[in-house]
Design an enzyme around this catalytic site. Structure first.
Site, PDB file in Angstrom:
ATOM      1  N   HIS A 105       0.987  -1.312   0.125  1.00 57.39           N
ATOM      2  CA  HIS A 105       0.041  -0.237   0.314  1.00 57.39           C
ATOM      3  C   HIS A 105       0.838   0.996   0.022  1.00 57.39           C
ATOM      4  CE1 HIS A 105      -3.871   1.699   0.535  1.00 57.39           C
ATOM      5  NE2 HIS A 105      -3.066   2.729   1.966  1.00 57.39           N
ATOM      6  N   GLU A 175       9.097   0.983  -2.565  1.00 61.05           N
ATOM      7  CA  GLU A 175       8.372  -0.387  -2.542  1.00 61.05           C
ATOM      8  C   GLU A 175       8.894  -0.995  -2.799  1.00 61.05           C
ATOM      9  OE1 GLU A 175       3.843   1.607  -3.735  1.00 61.05           O
ATOM     10  OE2 GLU A 175       5.135   0.752  -4.709  1.00 61.05           O
TER      11      GLU A 175
HETATM   12  C1  GRF Z   1       1.994   0.709  -6.035  1.00 62.30           C
HETATM   13  O1  GRF Z   1       2.341   1.646  -5.906  1.00 62.30           O
HETATM   14  C2  GRF Z   1       1.116  -0.358  -4.759  1.00 62.30           C
HETATM   15  O2  GRF Z   1       1.696   0.349  -3.598  1.00 62.30           O
HETATM   16  C3  GRF Z   1      -0.267   0.655  -5.287  1.00 62.30           C
HETATM   17  O3  GRF Z   1      -0.242  -0.072  -6.909  1.00 62.30           O
HETATM   18  C4  GRF Z   1       0.386   0.780  -6.901  1.00 62.30           C
HETATM   19  C5  GRF Z   1       0.960  -0.327  -7.923  1.00 62.30           C
HETATM   20  O4  GRF Z   1       2.348  -0.029  -8.697  1.00 62.30           O
HETATM   21  N1  GRF Z   1      -1.216  -1.179  -4.487  1.00 62.30           N
HETATM   22  P1  GRF Z   1       2.762  -0.665  -9.821  1.00 62.30           P
HETATM   23  O5  GRF Z   1       1.749  -1.946 -10.884  1.00 62.30           O
HETATM   24  O6  GRF Z   1       3.312  -2.085  -9.556  1.00 62.30           O
HETATM   25  O7  GRF Z   1       3.899   0.405 -10.896  1.00 62.30           O
END
Ligand code: GRF
Length: 191
Positions: A105, A175
């Protein structure tokens, strides 16, 4: 030792999926393989799966979506990894894969989670609330949206002129740092 089997659920660009694929290939994610990628809409993440020879399915949202999802996730899946998946999972899937579903998240839960808190909405809310920091959270998925136990979190500082786009970029960078680590932790914790 048998590799742990991961099924990744996606809806978007799939940069986190790519990070996970790369981390498995480099050995950073230990002893695991992605056995399937499932999307709930057409999205670039599926091209990434195809390019790496990973089996994938695209489901249609609508009446039978949750049943189809449950049927499409391979029975032998050890861990379901949500990587930008926008559909809410049914109670059936949460029960069937209890403690085996994780999500990332783009905020510091328990702040800025719950219904409607996805994508730029999250970053806009963080900026509107005049927060000085945000970040990313990896957590277990339960029936309550964004409420499951937190596995790993990392924060970023907001600049004074931060925009939802610039914040999204900063959060994406953390992330990519924490998701492979959290996946290793979740795989180690499997019973
Ligand atoms: C990310 O920011 C994640 O936190 C959220 O959705 C986004 C996905 O990005 N749940 P990606 O498709 O991996 O670039």
């Amino acid at each position: 030792m048998d590799k742990k089997k991961i099924c990744v659920l996606v809806s978007g660009g799939g940069t986190n999926l790519q990070r996970i694929i790369d981390a498995i290939e480099s050995g950073e994610i230990i002893n695991a393989e992605i056995i399937k990628v499932i999307a709930d809409r057409p999205c670039f993440a599926l091209d990434r799966a195809q390019k790496h020879g990973i089996e994938f399915s695209q489901l249609k949202r609508g009446k039978n979506f949750q049943r189809q999802l449950l049927e499409t996730v391979p029975q032998e899946t050890d861990l379901i990894v949500l990587a930008g998946f926008l559909s809410i999972l049914s109670e059936d899937i949460c029960d069937r894969f209890q403690n085996r579903i994780i999500n990332i998240h783009p905020a510091l839960l328990p702040k800025f989670g719950g219904s409607g808190m996805w994508g730029h909405h999250v970053h806009q809310a963080v900026i509107d609330a005049k927060e000085t920091e945000s970040g990313a959270t990896v957590h277990y998925v339960t029936k309550g949206i964004d409420e499951g136990e937190i596995i790993l979190q990392k924060s970023v500082l907001l600049a004074e002129d931060e925009t939802p786009d610039s914040l999204a970029q900063k959060v994406h960078a953390v992330e990519y740092e924490i998701y492979p680590k959290a996946i290793n932790m979740a795989l180690r914790g499997l019973k």
